[in-house]
Scaffold this motif. Structure first.
Motif: not given
Length: 211
Positions: A175-194
């Protein structure tokens, strides 16, 4: 022991990197156990555990006739002077539906194993076979690559490494892994970089670093 089908459906899409972040170093096998041919797919399944005495491979040979379809056969050996398995052993394992071998030791007949595309994670290749004389119980707790492995624990392995999820923690970890992957998929590289730049700047300031 978890149903192999559920294991494959649940964990086959979870990278070892995500599991390692959630479970910590103790559940990750060391860098010496690697895929033995390139392009090996990710494997995931319940552990069928084997303990082999140094120089002896009897119990792995016994295990291929006892492990169920979808199982990942995990072997504690630590012996780098004698091969635990060869082409025929891997062919029978593959025929019986075993998902992969994860071996704290070495194998032989790599060309045959690669040709049949049977997933083997091990420390290397050596042509000298082991003997068949030492008997140990199957499906008891073992240590492989420095990680504890119990029967039914979920093993996920690919080119990034090998992570063991304790069976009792499997539902919450998935459950936790799926939540992490979903969050990562929703985050753009620009958002991650900031977010990353902000976090690193805060850590540097906390430790007294200034440009």
């Amino acid at each position: 022991m978890p149903d192999p089908a559920v294991t494959a459906d649940g964990f086959a899409d979870i990278p070892p990197t995500t599991l390692a972040d959630l479970l910590g170093r103790e559940q990750v096998m060391d860098i010496g156990i690697r895929p033995l041919w390139s392009g090996m797919p990710r494997v995931a399944g319940p552990a069928f555990t084997v303990r082999c005495a140094p120089g002896d491979n009897l119990m792995l040979h016994a295990a291929i006739h006892r492990a169920g379809p979808g199982a990942v056969v995990v072997v504690q050996s630590g012996d780098l002077d004698h091969a635990l398995a060869g082409g025929n052993v891997c062919a029978v394992a593959q025929r019986r539906g075993i998902a992969a071998f994860v071996l704290d030791g070495v194998v032989r007949d790599l060309a045959e194993i690669r040709a049949m595309r049977f997933p083997v994670f091990a420390r290397g290749v050596l042509p000298i076979p082991g003997t068949k004389a030492a008997v140990h119980p199957l499906n008891t707790p073992v240590t492989c690559g420095g990680a504890p492995v119990h029967p039914g624990d979920i093993v996920v392995a690919d080119e990034e490494g090998i992570v063991v999820t304790p069976a009792a923690r499997a539902p919450e970890t998935l459950t936790a892994a799926r939540a992490v992957l979903a969050k990562e998929a929703a985050q753009s590289l620009d958002d991650w970089q900031l977010a990353h730049a902000t976090r690193i700047a805060a850590l540097l300031a906390e430790h007294g670093y200034g440009d």
